[in-house]
Every structure is written in structure tokens, then in C-alpha cells.
Design a protein around this motif. Structure first.
Motif, short mmCIF file in Angstrom:
data_model
loop_
_atom_site.label_atom_id
_atom_site.label_comp_id
_atom_site.label_asym_id
_atom_site.label_seq_id
_atom_site.Cartn_x
_atom_site.Cartn_y
_atom_site.Cartn_z
N THR A 1 0.81 -1.23 0.00
CA THR A 1 0.00 0.00 0.00
C THR A 1 0.84 1.28 0.00
OG1 THR A 1 -0.11 -0.06 2.42
CG2 THR A 1 -1.87 -1.17 1.21
N GLN A 2 2.14 1.16 0.11
CA GLN A 2 2.99 2.35 0.24
C GLN A 2 3.13 3.16 -1.05
OE1 GLN A 2 3.95 -0.83 0.49
NE2 GLN A 2 6.11 -1.14 -0.03
N TYR A 3 2.64 2.63 -2.16
CA TYR A 3 2.79 3.33 -3.44
C TYR A 3 1.55 4.12 -3.83
CZ TYR A 3 6.72 0.12 -3.80
OH TYR A 3 7.88 -0.58 -3.55
N ILE A 4 0.52 4.13 -3.00
CA ILE A 4 -0.74 4.79 -3.33
C ILE A 4 -0.55 6.30 -3.52
CG2 ILE A 4 -3.04 5.38 -2.49
CD1 ILE A 4 -3.11 2.67 -1.10
N ASN A 5 -1.10 6.82 -4.63
CA ASN A 5 -1.07 8.25 -4.92
C ASN A 5 -2.52 8.75 -4.95
OD1 ASN A 5 -1.10 10.77 -6.30
ND2 ASN A 5 0.82 10.29 -7.31
N THR A 6 -2.85 9.70 -4.06
CA THR A 6 -4.23 10.18 -3.94
C THR A 6 -4.41 11.61 -4.46
OG1 THR A 6 -3.88 10.99 -1.68
CG2 THR A 6 -4.63 8.70 -1.93
N ASP A 7 -3.37 12.20 -5.03
CA ASP A 7 -3.45 13.62 -5.45
C ASP A 7 -4.60 13.86 -6.41
OD1 ASP A 7 -1.25 14.07 -3.89
OD2 ASP A 7 0.20 14.06 -5.54
N LEU A 8 -4.67 13.09 -7.48
CA LEU A 8 -5.72 13.29 -8.47
C LEU A 8 -7.09 12.94 -7.90
CD1 LEU A 8 -6.43 13.97 -11.41
CD2 LEU A 8 -6.02 11.56 -11.98
N SER A 9 -7.16 11.88 -7.15
CA SER A 9 -8.43 11.45 -6.56
C SER A 9 -8.97 12.48 -5.58
CB SER A 9 -8.24 10.10 -5.85
OG SER A 9 -7.72 9.14 -6.73
N ILE B 1 0.60 9.60 -14.52
CA ILE B 1 1.23 9.34 -13.22
C ILE B 1 2.23 8.21 -13.40
CG2 ILE B 1 0.81 8.92 -10.76
CD1 ILE B 1 -2.18 9.39 -11.32
N LYS B 2 3.39 8.35 -12.79
CA LYS B 2 4.42 7.32 -12.90
C LYS B 2 4.73 6.73 -11.52
CE LYS B 2 6.62 9.14 -17.07
NZ LYS B 2 7.88 9.58 -17.72
N PHE B 3 4.99 5.43 -11.51
CA PHE B 3 5.31 4.71 -10.28
C PHE B 3 6.56 3.86 -10.50
CE2 PHE B 3 0.76 5.35 -10.41
CZ PHE B 3 0.41 5.72 -9.11
N HIS B 4 7.41 3.84 -9.49
CA HIS B 4 8.56 2.92 -9.50
C HIS B 4 8.35 1.94 -8.34
CE1 HIS B 4 12.59 1.35 -10.05
NE2 HIS B 4 12.82 1.53 -8.76
N ILE B 5 8.07 0.70 -8.69
CA ILE B 5 7.77 -0.33 -7.68
C ILE B 5 9.06 -1.08 -7.38
CG2 ILE B 5 6.28 -2.26 -7.07
CD1 ILE B 5 4.85 0.43 -7.73
N ASN B 6 9.63 -0.79 -6.25
CA ASN B 6 10.91 -1.39 -5.88
C ASN B 6 10.65 -2.62 -5.00
OD1 ASN B 6 13.72 -1.62 -5.77
ND2 ASN B 6 13.86 -0.35 -3.93
N GLU B 7 10.18 -3.68 -5.65
CA GLU B 7 9.84 -4.91 -4.94
C GLU B 7 10.47 -6.10 -5.66
OE1 GLU B 7 8.11 -5.05 -2.15
OE2 GLU B 7 7.43 -2.95 -2.07
N GLU B 8 11.06 -7.01 -4.91
CA GLU B 8 11.61 -8.23 -5.49
C GLU B 8 10.54 -9.33 -5.44
OE1 GLU B 8 15.32 -9.26 -3.70
OE2 GLU B 8 16.37 -7.52 -4.50
N GLU C 1 5.88 -16.22 -6.91
CA GLU C 1 5.30 -15.27 -5.97
C GLU C 1 4.47 -14.21 -6.68
OE1 GLU C 1 8.49 -15.37 -2.25
OE2 GLU C 1 8.35 -13.58 -3.53
N SER C 2 3.56 -13.57 -5.90
CA SER C 2 2.70 -12.51 -6.43
C SER C 2 2.63 -11.36 -5.44
CB SER C 2 1.28 -13.03 -6.69
OG SER C 2 1.28 -14.08 -7.63
N ILE C 3 2.41 -10.16 -5.96
CA ILE C 3 2.13 -9.00 -5.11
C ILE C 3 0.96 -8.23 -5.72
CG2 ILE C 3 4.51 -8.78 -4.27
CD1 ILE C 3 4.83 -6.38 -6.19
N VAL C 4 0.24 -7.52 -4.86
CA VAL C 4 -0.84 -6.63 -5.31
C VAL C 4 -0.43 -5.21 -4.94
CG1 VAL C 4 -3.25 -5.97 -5.01
CG2 VAL C 4 -2.62 -8.39 -5.05
N VAL C 5 -0.46 -4.30 -5.94
CA VAL C 5 -0.01 -2.93 -5.71
C VAL C 5 -1.16 -1.96 -6.00
CG1 VAL C 5 1.73 -1.19 -6.26
CG2 VAL C 5 2.30 -3.62 -6.46
N PRO C 6 -1.87 -1.47 -4.96
CA PRO C 6 -2.88 -0.43 -5.17
C PRO C 6 -2.18 0.88 -5.56
CG PRO C 6 -3.17 -1.55 -3.05
CD PRO C 6 -1.82 -1.92 -3.56
#
Length: 217
Positions: A82-90, A159-166, A171-176
Motif C-alpha cells: 500500500t505504500q505506493y498509493i497516490n491520492t493527489d488526483l483522486s 502518473i508514474k510509479f517505481h515499484i521497488n519490490e523483489e 510469488e505474487s504481489i498486489v499494488v494499489p
């Protein structure tokens, strides 16, 4: 006449034989060079094919799927990032919608949540190191809101995101990424590229999603 032709052929054959005998060593050397070049060519070609197959087996095969998350608390905390969530536009659209639909403001959570998320799964044999995401989003008001509430027809944003996850094999991850509950009508284009732990950068992957919230139209 026939005897003369036979004599000429015999002489030519004899000359060729003599030439071969005199250049025997050079001919063998030339043949050896040609055969060696052919051997090297096919050896290099074979090793390239083997390397290509090996690289394909080692690739990090990333699967990308769109997921709308209504309740972050209900998601698995180990795989939900959840640390990548961007709410500016919303947030800016939330304020506009609250002013335009005052009868809906009694439900304080109506304009929050419904997160646009991406689920990433690694089906390859190499660990994924990072993911870069570019979001091109078009948000539109309905014809009714444009005419009766004098709202802006649309807004586009990148909007751009850099997901720094291994992400290891299997394995799977969910990124809101951002809430969509305050967007009347929206279209999202997602461009994704990823890198594995070997530093290999993979080609772009593009996916599209369209959505709407009818209660603010």
C-alpha cells in the motif's frame, strides 16, 4: 580427328594430375582451413542457440492483471503493497464531486476507496527486481453533469510509479495505485516494464481498463 581429340584430353588430364601432385600440400591446407571455418561457424551457431534457450529459461515472466480493491484492510498484508498509493488526483475530484452532489456527502466513504491496483505474478525462473509503471488516465463527467452542473468535460493525467519490490519465482504481489471512487467515468492505459536481478530489462507491456461510478453521473 578423333585421335587428335583423345590426345588433347589425355594431355589435359595429365597436366591436371601433375598440378595436383605439385600443389598437394597447398590443396590439403586450403581444404583444412575451409573445414575448420565451417566447424567454427556451426559451433558458434550451436552455442548461440543453446545460450538463447538458456536465457529464455532464466527469464522472469511477469504477469500483470488489473484488480479493483474495495477494502485494503481485507487484503493480505504480506502481498498487498500500500505504500505506493497516490491520492493527489483522486482528492481533487473528490472535492469537486462532494460539492456537486451534496446529497451524497452523508456517506463519508462514498468518494473514497475502490483502488485501482495491479497484481503482479512471476512465472519465470529469475527474481524480478523492480517494476516501472506509467498511468495515462482520462477522467470524464457525464453529459448530464456537464450540462446541468457545469462541470469540466474531462481531465487527462499521467502518473508514474517505481515499484521497488523483489518478486521470486511463483510469488505474487498486489499494488494499489490510486482510488477511483470519485471518478465518474474513467479510462486507464497502463504501460509496464520490469527488470530482473540480472539487470535484464524486459519489453513494455500495455493494458487498458475502463470504469465508471454511476452514482456521480
Amino acid at each position: 580427328m578423333i585421335l587428335l581429340e583423345t590426345t588433347i584430353v589425355a594431355k589435359e588430364g595429365s597436366s591436371l594430375y601433375i598440378w595436383i601432385c605439385n600443389n598437394y600440400a597447398d590443396i590439403l591446407t586450403t581444404l583444412a582451413v575451409i573445414l575448420n571455418a565451417l566447424y567454427v561457424f556451426y559451433t558458434v551457431r550451436t552455442f548461440r542457440q543453446i545460450k538463447k534457450q538458456t536465457d529464455l529459461q532464466l527469464n522472469a515472466h511477469l504477469s500483470s492483471d488489473i484488480k479493483l480493491v474495495n477494502n485494503l484492510a481485507a487484503e493480505n498484508k504480506q502481498i498487498c503493497k500500500t505504500q505506493y498509493i497516490n491520492t493527489d488526483l483522486s482528492d481533487s475530484w473528490k472535492i469537486t464531486m462532494q460539492h456537486s452532489f451534496p446529497d451524497l456527502t452523508s456517506d463519508t466513504q462514498l468518494f473514497d476507496g475502490n483502488y485501482f491496483a495491479l497484481k503482479f505474478s512471476n512465472y519465470g525462473n529469475t527474481e524480478i527486481k523492480s517494476i516501472d509503471i506509467q498511468i495515462d488516465i482520462l477522467i470524464k463527467n457525464s453529459k448530464n453533469c456537464i450540462e446541468n452542473k457545469k462541470l469540466t468535460p474531462s481531465e487527462s493525467k499521467q502518473i508514474k510509479f517505481h515499484i521497488n519490490e523483489e518478486i521470486a519465482k511463483g510469488e505474487s504481489i498486489v499494488v494499489p495505485l490510486f482510488p477511483t471512487a470519485s471518478f465518474p467515468i474513467f479510462s486507464v492505459k497502463v504501460t509496464i516494464k520490469h527488470k530482473d536481478v540480472r539487470g535484464t530489462l524486459y519489453p513494455l507491456n500495455v493494458i487498458q481498463h475502463d470504469g465508471e461510478n454511476k452514482y456521480i453521473q
